[in-house]
Design an enzyme around this catalytic site. Structure first.
Site: not given
Length: 360
Positions: A102, A172, A196
């Site tokens: 990511w 992030d 999540k």
């Protein structure tokens, strides 16, 4: 109804209490005669949901008044572009620490916008660890430093953050937000896709220091401009109303559970159970991450060979465990143990791991 033992990496498990309350209110929210997804986003009922959700998040994470909370769309992936579009100043660079897939994608998108460089990376070691903060090479002239605090695919997590930066830290936190207390003063901006730890997919949380909002250029498309969303209280366009409502319910659940400190305690207990099963297996299970960088959210491990791993996953599914297959970048297995995964489910998984090892 029998519930799955859900260890999916995302979208992930939601608290059963949240699902039960949502089911109860699905046809008639607060006597309105409508479900939340049917409400106008300009209605009094939804404006209350929007504001209450922000208040809950501000209280749980102790977010100071000088930070704005935005509810956006497009997932964390859109933030890979919005961040440099809004924060990367002309003639400057953006610095990125690579710790997995990511962060690589975030860097790639930033390079489409302007000059973005690698400040540190653990790619050469297949992302088994988090770089030491002392290894980060970042210029004081950079517009910001970007990190990914938890890496779902490789099972690593930042436990010591870069300190005393002369530039804003951007993070992030899609896969570990709300799992431990935060010192927001260390960050200029944090962002998280909800699917999540916060709720269902569809809404992305952005927490940004108000000083950074001033960097948003007026020439940006309105939907990509942080200042536009801040000025409209995240209601510039029709927001993902159902996702924000479910985010509110998750935050209420977290508050009733005891807040972030209790969630951190549970995450430590859950991850310790699985890492103990790995470490005591005498090499039957091998953790991917180095011990000092282990994630409390995503436990990654391999077995002796693909045949044994396949047997493990097959038997696990027969026992009701879902989502344990590892990502192709690592192979083996991955157990994602986000906030909503009950402790007893992790205890069952650890017990299964021990029994499988003894049989094989």
């Amino acid at each position: 109804m029998k519930r799955a033992l859900n260890f999916n990496a995302g979208p992930a498990a939601l608290p059963e209490a949240v699902l039960a309350k949502a089911e109860k209110e699905m046809m008639n929210y607060q006597g309105s005669g409508m479900g939340v997804m049917e409400l106008s986003h300009r209605s009094k009922e939804f404006e209350e949901i929007n504001q209450l959700t922000k208040n809950l998040l501000r209280n749980l994470l102790t977010i100071p008044d000088e930070y704005e909370i935005l509810f956006l769309q497009g997932g964390a992936s859109l933030q890979f572009s919005m961040i440099p579009m809004n924060l990367l100043e002309e003639g400057s660079t953006a610095s990125y620490v690579l710790t997995g897939t990511w962060s690589e994608k975030a860097l790639k998108e930033a390079q489409k916008v302007g000059n973005a460089v690698i400040a540190a990376s653990s790619k050469n070691a297949n992302y088994r660890s988090i770089p030491n903060p002392s290894e980060i090479d970042v210029s004081a002239e950079s517009s910001y430093l970007h990190i990914t605090t938890n890496n779902t695919i490789f099972g690593t997590q930042w436990h010591t953050l870069p300190e005393d930066l002369a530039i804003p830290l951007v993070a992030d936190m899609s896969s570990d937000i709300l799992s431990r207390p935060l010192n927001l003063s260390s960050y200029g901006l944090i962002y998280a896709g909800a699917q999540k730890n916060l709720g269902p997919s569809g809404v992305t949380v952005v927490i940004i220091h108000k000083d950074l909002l001033k960097r948003s250029r007026s020439g940006l498309p309105s939907m990509l401009n942080y200042q536009v969303h801040a000025d409209s209280q995240s209601l510039y366009n029709t927001p993902p109303t159902l996702s924000i409502y479910l985010l509110m319910l998750v935050l209420q659940w977290a508050e009733e559970l005891g807040g972030v400190k209790q969630l951190e305690l549970l995450s430590k207990q859950k991850s310790a159970l699985l890492y103990d099963a790995i470490d005591r297996s005498e090499g039957f299970y091998t953790g991917h991450a180095e011990k000092g960088s282990r994630s409390r959210m995503n436990v990654t491990f391999t077995l002796e060979n693909d045949s044994v791993a396949s047997s493990f996953l097959h038997e696990a599914e027969e026992y009701g465990f879902i989502g344990l297959a590892g990502h192709r970048s690592v192979g083996g297995c991955r157990a994602s143990i986000y906030n909503a995964v009950p402790l007893e489910n992790v205890e069952k998984l650890a017990d299964f791991m021990n029994r499988f090892r003894s049989r094989n």
